[in-house]
Design an enzyme around this catalytic site. Structure first.
Site, short mmCIF file in Angstrom:
data_model
loop_
_atom_site.label_atom_id
_atom_site.label_comp_id
_atom_site.label_asym_id
_atom_site.label_seq_id
_atom_site.Cartn_x
_atom_site.Cartn_y
_atom_site.Cartn_z
N ASP A 21 0.85 -1.19 0.00
CA ASP A 21 0.00 0.00 0.00
C ASP A 21 0.88 1.24 0.00
OD1 ASP A 21 -1.90 1.94 0.44
OD2 ASP A 21 -2.20 1.42 2.56
N ASN A 23 -0.20 4.57 -0.44
CA ASN A 23 -0.77 5.83 0.04
C ASN A 23 -1.50 5.69 1.38
OD1 ASN A 23 -2.87 4.33 -0.89
ND2 ASN A 23 -3.87 5.99 -2.00
N ASP A 25 -3.97 3.86 2.65
CA ASP A 25 -5.41 3.73 2.87
C ASP A 25 -5.76 2.29 3.25
OD1 ASP A 25 -5.01 2.44 0.49
OD2 ASP A 25 -6.56 3.52 -0.63
N ASP A 29 -1.77 -1.21 -3.94
CA ASP A 29 -2.01 -0.42 -5.16
C ASP A 29 -0.85 -0.52 -6.14
OD1 ASP A 29 -0.08 1.42 -4.00
OD2 ASP A 29 -1.72 2.06 -2.69
N ASP A 98 -5.58 -10.72 -15.36
CA ASP A 98 -6.61 -11.72 -15.15
C ASP A 98 -7.79 -11.36 -16.05
OD1 ASP A 98 -8.07 -13.80 -13.73
OD2 ASP A 98 -6.73 -13.37 -12.05
N ASP A 200 -9.85 -16.63 -16.25
CA ASP A 200 -10.66 -17.14 -15.15
C ASP A 200 -11.72 -18.14 -15.63
OD1 ASP A 200 -11.24 -16.79 -12.27
OD2 ASP A 200 -13.19 -16.08 -12.99
N GLU A 255 -7.64 -20.98 -16.52
CA GLU A 255 -8.03 -21.67 -15.30
C GLU A 255 -9.18 -22.59 -15.66
OE1 GLU A 255 -9.65 -20.88 -10.78
OE2 GLU A 255 -10.64 -20.08 -12.55
N HIS A 327 -4.31 -17.61 -4.93
CA HIS A 327 -5.19 -16.77 -4.11
C HIS A 327 -6.48 -17.48 -3.69
CE1 HIS A 327 -6.84 -16.69 -8.07
NE2 HIS A 327 -7.95 -16.14 -7.61
N ASP A 328 -6.75 -18.68 -4.23
CA ASP A 328 -7.95 -19.44 -3.86
C ASP A 328 -7.63 -20.60 -2.94
OD1 ASP A 328 -9.67 -17.96 -5.50
OD2 ASP A 328 -9.36 -19.29 -7.23
O1 TEU Z 1 -11.96 -19.53 -9.29
C1 TEU Z 1 -12.72 -20.55 -9.85
C2 TEU Z 1 -12.91 -21.67 -9.00
O2 TEU Z 1 -13.00 -22.80 -9.46
C3 TEU Z 1 -13.03 -21.36 -7.58
O3 TEU Z 1 -14.37 -21.17 -7.32
C4 TEU Z 1 -12.53 -22.42 -6.81
O4 TEU Z 1 -13.26 -23.58 -7.08
C5 TEU Z 1 -12.68 -22.11 -5.38
O5 TEU Z 1 -12.16 -20.87 -5.07
C6 TEU Z 1 -11.93 -23.12 -4.64
O6 TEU Z 1 -12.32 -23.04 -3.35
C7 TEU Z 1 -11.89 -18.34 -9.99
C8 TEU Z 1 -11.09 -17.32 -9.22
O7 TEU Z 1 -9.76 -17.76 -9.10
C9 TEU Z 1 -11.75 -17.08 -7.91
O8 TEU Z 1 -11.02 -16.21 -7.10
C10 TEU Z 1 -13.12 -16.50 -8.21
O9 TEU Z 1 -13.83 -16.37 -7.01
C11 TEU Z 1 -13.91 -17.36 -9.17
O10 TEU Z 1 -13.15 -17.81 -10.27
C12 TEU Z 1 -15.06 -16.58 -9.75
O11 TEU Z 1 -14.58 -15.63 -10.65
CA CA Z 2 -3.45 2.18 -1.25
#
Ligand code: TEU
Ligand code: CA
Length: 557
Positions: A21, A23, A25, A29, A98, A200, A255, A327-328
């Site tokens: 971050d 700035n 907040d 960013d 993405d 995605d 994905e 990130h998932d």
């Molecule tokens: O994720 C797709 C997906 O298959 C996820 O729902 C996954 O099954 C789940 O997170 C597992 O627990 C993509 C993105 O990476 C995710 O961040 C989004 O929430 C999702 O698509 C919808 O766009």
């Molecule tokens: Ca910021």
């Protein structure tokens, strides 16, 4: 033939909200990312994948886009983004974005128009269907984040489809105008200098005609049968290739939930002209239970080995993307390693296992310093829409709070989304303000500053792994072959290219275990390339005693 740049690359995934971050907040960013480019350069990666950076009401952290032409104001404006792109390019780092085009936000102008009536220019941009005779939804499909997958809209007296939250209506790819809009938008970003896209849930874009009922209403799988790998998905991607991708030298990674290795060949075979590679989920499903991912089942090493090996064997013409977290997903060391007793060793071991395979490795921010899952003080602290839904669902089913806390700790997507710990201070050096999501108190120990000042840190191991890839062609091009396939603790494979060989030996045990080098190796010809212990033997011997989570790479002919 010259090797494509994306084959010899290592991609680093930046979650913009939580990286840095600038700035104060509390939200990461573009300027923050610019500030940290030298850090990424030092690590040696050469591609950044940014999670969605577009305008969004953030119902699903940016995977609900309300305008593909604008960046999210909190991250900065288009000038900031251009600056990021230019600064990265100067350092030899490419940037991929993405592409979220299975669905938009319900706040997207297209959807706002679409829902008004059945006869406006956007009427067929989404998937609308009449109610059944009794007024109920057209099919029994559920969405990934709970709720039925169909939502009723009074003005059209129809339901629209949403595979994810109801604020994420699915686009209608059958409509050529939709495809054209998406292709034009992609071109605009490529013309600006963007180097590729992570696409995605791209396996969901072609829905089955008639929307057949889904027999399995299991958690998170509810939309799969109906929507994954539909009849026109390859046609759509080939069209995208011809109209857009073929005109640029870019990286594309789809994905693809619910896609097996046979289907992945279709997406990735170069002659089919679709995508470079895909993210599959087979190894992410090894520890699923009755609530899908929210379980406390521990994976079995042999299952992980079988799964990754299958993909290595299957994609001979195509190409693999290699990842153990994103990130998932929860942090890799918590899930597949030993975060408590051997955090550093097992983080390095997992990195070694992955980076020596054939394919393009993806490093998720914080993985390179061995971050582990985050003990959120209370269930109320979770922000993620998926986690919140499952907490609610498990409570409804009478699961006890301790169990819910446990599986949220093990599996919540928020484990990956906490602020990057740049130092051990309050707010982790991420921001001077309180971050948008709480951070792990582990930052006192696990942070970038201390990683950089310790030559034995996970960071420097990753740096070496990434550097090896630049010096040994066998790592990029070599064939993968599993050896010692019945060992219960050790995952070992070899790579072969012309005369060169690599042997990779990774222990998943917290005890000492013995490994026997396969007959075919002429022991004298091999020397150690890298290990996660600083006193591993430089030469290869017939029997090796591996220490907890030891990982060894030997190279020779
Ligand atoms: O994720 C797709 C997906 O298959 C996820 O729902 C996954 O099954 C789940 O997170 C597992 O627990 C993509 C993105 O990476 C995710 O961040 C989004 O929430 C999702 O698509 C919808 O766009
Ligand atoms: Ca910021």
């Amino acid at each position: 033939m010259e090797t494509k740049w994306w084959k010899s690359s290592v991609v680093y995934q930046v979650y913009p909200q939580s990286f840095k971050d600038s700035n104060n907040d509390g939200i990461g960013d573009f300027q923050g990312i610019i500030e940290k480019l030298p850090y990424l350069k030092e690590l040696g990666i050469n591609v950044i994948w940014l999670n969605p950076i577009f305008e969004s009401p953030l119902v699903d952290n940016g995977y609900d886009i309300s305008d593909y032409t604008k960046t999210l104001a909190q991250y900065g404006n288009i000038e900031d983004f251009k600056e990021l792109l230019a600064e990265a390019h100067i350092l030899g780092i490419k940037i991929i974005l993405d592409l979220v085009v299975n669905h938009t936000s319900d706040q997207h102008e297209w959807f706002k128009q679409s829902k008004i009536s059945k006869d406006n220019p956007y009427a067929d941009f989404y998937i609308w269907k009449d109610p059944l005779k009794d007024g109920s939804a057209p099919t029994n499909w559920g969405s990934t984040f709970g709720d039925p997958a169909w939502e009723y809209v009074e003005s059209r007296k129809q339901y629209y489809l949403h595979c994810f939250a109801k604020e994420q209506p699915d686009l209608n790819w059958e409509n050529p105008a939709v495809r054209q809009h998406i292709f034009d938008m992609m071109k605009d970003w490529f013309d600006l200098g963007v180097d590729g896209f992570r696409m995605d849930v791209i396996s969901l874009i072609s829905k089955r005609p008639g929307y057949p009922e889904d027999p399995s209403l299991a958690y998170t799988k509810s939309y799969y049968a109906g929507a994954s790998n539909g009849p026109r998905v390859h046609e759509f991607l080939h069209e995208m290739y011809q109209k857009v991708l073929s005109k640029y030298d870019v990286l594309t990674v789809g994905e693809t939930p619910n896609t097996n290795s046979e289907q992945a060949k279709l997406y990735t075979h170069p002659e089919r002209e679709e995508l470079n590679m895909v993210f599959h989920f087979d190894h992410m499903h090894l520890d699923y239970g009755k609530y899908g991912k929210f379980s406390d089942i521990r994976f079995k090493m042999s299952d992980l080995r079988d799964t990754l090996t299958e993909w290595q064997y299957q994609l001979k013409d195509g190409w693999n993307s290699l990842y153990l977290n994103n990130h998932d997903q929860p942090r890799m060391v918590t899930r597949f390693g030993d975060e408590e007793n051997y955090r550093v060793e097992s983080s390095k071991m997992l990195g070694t296992l992955l980076h020596m395979m054939k394919g393009t490795p993806y490093v998720f921010q914080g993985e390179e310093i061995g971050m582990k899952n985050v003990p959120f003080p209370s269930l109320d602290d979770y922000k993620d829409i998926e986690t919140r839904y499952f907490i609610q669902e498990m409570r409804k089913n009478g699961e006890n709070e301790e169990y819910i806390k446990k599986v949220a700790y093990l599996k919540s997507r928020d484990n990956a989304r906490t602020p990057m710990p740049w130092n051990g201070e309050e707010n982790t050096g991420f921001s001077e303000a309180n971050p948008w999501i709480s951070y792990s108190p582990d930052n006192k120990k696990i942070n970038v500053e201390s990683a950089l000042s310790d030559k034995n840190s996970v960071f420097y191991h990753y740096k070496k792994l990434i550097a090896l890839r630049k010096n040994y062609e066998v790592i990029i091009e070599g064939e993968y072959r599993l050896v010692n396939e019945t060992d219960s603790d050790i995952y070992s494979y070899i790579r072969e290219y012309n005369n060169e060989k690599l042997i990779v030996i990774c222990s998943f045990s917290k005890y000492k275990v013995n490994y026997e080098v396969p007959e075919e190796f002429n022991l004298d010809n091999f020397k150690l390339l890298l290990s996660n212990y600083d006193d591993s033997s430089n030469s290869l011997s017939k029997i090796i005693t591996l220490r907890p989570y030891e990982a060894l790479i030997y190279h020779g002919v």
